[in-house]
Design a protein around this motif. Structure first.
Motif, short mmCIF file in Angstrom:
data_model
loop_
_atom_site.label_atom_id
_atom_site.label_comp_id
_atom_site.label_asym_id
_atom_site.label_seq_id
_atom_site.Cartn_x
_atom_site.Cartn_y
_atom_site.Cartn_z
N LYS A 8 0.84 -1.19 0.00
CA LYS A 8 0.00 0.00 0.00
C LYS A 8 0.89 1.25 0.00
O LYS A 8 1.85 1.34 0.76
CB LYS A 8 -0.89 -0.01 1.25
N TYR A 9 0.56 2.21 -0.87
CA TYR A 9 1.31 3.45 -0.96
C TYR A 9 1.25 4.15 0.39
O TYR A 9 0.18 4.31 0.98
CB TYR A 9 0.72 4.35 -2.05
N ARG A 10 2.41 4.55 0.91
CA ARG A 10 2.43 5.21 2.21
C ARG A 10 3.76 5.90 2.45
O ARG A 10 4.70 5.78 1.68
CB ARG A 10 2.17 4.19 3.32
N ARG A 11 3.81 6.58 3.57
CA ARG A 11 5.03 7.21 4.04
C ARG A 11 5.79 6.16 4.87
O ARG A 11 5.22 5.54 5.76
CB ARG A 11 4.69 8.41 4.90
N PHE A 12 7.07 5.99 4.58
CA PHE A 12 7.92 5.06 5.31
C PHE A 12 8.80 5.83 6.28
O PHE A 12 9.18 6.97 6.01
CB PHE A 12 8.82 4.27 4.34
N SER A 13 9.14 5.21 7.39
CA SER A 13 10.04 5.85 8.35
C SER A 13 11.48 5.64 7.90
O SER A 13 11.79 4.69 7.17
CB SER A 13 9.84 5.26 9.75
N ILE A 14 12.38 6.50 8.36
CA ILE A 14 13.79 6.34 8.02
C ILE A 14 14.32 5.04 8.60
O ILE A 14 15.17 4.38 8.00
CB ILE A 14 14.63 7.56 8.47
N GLY A 15 13.77 4.59 9.73
CA GLY A 15 14.17 3.32 10.31
C GLY A 15 13.83 2.14 9.40
O GLY A 15 14.63 1.22 9.24
N GLU A 16 12.64 2.18 8.80
CA GLU A 16 12.25 1.13 7.86
C GLU A 16 13.16 1.11 6.64
O GLU A 16 13.54 0.04 6.14
CB GLU A 16 10.81 1.35 7.38
N ILE A 17 13.53 2.30 6.16
CA ILE A 17 14.39 2.40 4.98
C ILE A 17 15.79 1.87 5.30
O ILE A 17 16.38 1.12 4.53
CB ILE A 17 14.48 3.85 4.48
N LYS A 18 16.31 2.26 6.46
CA LYS A 18 17.64 1.79 6.84
C LYS A 18 17.65 0.28 7.05
O LYS A 18 18.61 -0.40 6.67
CB LYS A 18 18.12 2.52 8.09
N LEU A 19 16.60 -0.25 7.63
CA LEU A 19 16.49 -1.70 7.79
C LEU A 19 16.43 -2.38 6.43
O LEU A 19 17.09 -3.40 6.20
CB LEU A 19 15.26 -2.05 8.63
N ALA A 20 15.66 -1.82 5.50
CA ALA A 20 15.49 -2.41 4.16
C ALA A 20 16.79 -2.44 3.37
O ALA A 20 17.01 -3.35 2.57
CB ALA A 20 14.43 -1.64 3.39
#
Length: 188
Positions: A8-20
């Protein structure tokens, strides 16, 4: 791995991005374009794993990001790469659907002394898919029209079935390089 267009289109946290991206590690680094650095990422959501493209936008383009997010998130078509979301807390980051077969450029020009291994049928389907994606950008919605301005084999990507997915132009300023009178987004 699931197709990331089910996210689902959404805003991601910087923590989620760094984990990814494992902290934007070199292992996940794919390359750079005129807008910034590009990484492959793995997102875990609703007990599914998704492969995504993570684009860190350079400082000079950050101001224009929200308008572009708003316009690109409204363009849903089977032949346009889907904008999955964004992050704009500490950094400006865009997330896109991952295309496992890369860009058309590789198959046409970068195949290391081999002839292009796409069949005539595949080439025709790629042409038709690209045309359908362009048609949608140009005429697909009543609220706005996007003039691409940079259609080339580096901006046409191939999904797991070799279906063409057009990378929509991302920033108005980049289109000015190609078309000085049209700036990318035309509102009615």
């Amino acid at each position: 791995m699931q197709s990331s267009n089910k996210l689902k289109y959404r805003r991601f946290s910087i923590g989620e991005i760094k984990l990814a991206t494992n902290g934007f590690s070199d292992q996940y680094f794919l390359g750079e374009d005129e807008l910034g650095k590009i990484y492959r990422g793995n997102i875990r959501e609703n007990d599914h794993d998704y492969v995504v493209i993570v684009k860190r936008v350079d400082n000079e383009y950050k101001i224009m990001l929200q308008n572009e997010i708003d316009s690109l998130s409204s363009f849903h078509h089977s032949n346009i790469i889907y904008l999955l979301g964004y992050c704009e807390v500490d950094e400006k980051i865009l997330l896109y659907d991952f295309m496992p077969n890369g860009s058309l450029y590789y198959y046409l020009f970068n195949n290391k002394n081999q002839r292009c291994n796409l069949t005539v049928e595949q080439r025709l389907e790629i042409c038709i898919g690209t045309a359908n994606g362009l048609n949608h950008l140009h005429f697909g919605t009543k609220s706005s029209i996007i003039v691409h301005g940079d259609v080339n084999s580096s901006n046409i990507f191939l999904d797991g079935n070799f279906a063409a997915k057009l990378l929509a132009p991302q920033f108005e300023c980049c289109l000015q390089y190609y078309i000085t009178t049209i700036k990318g987004l035309i509102d009615d």
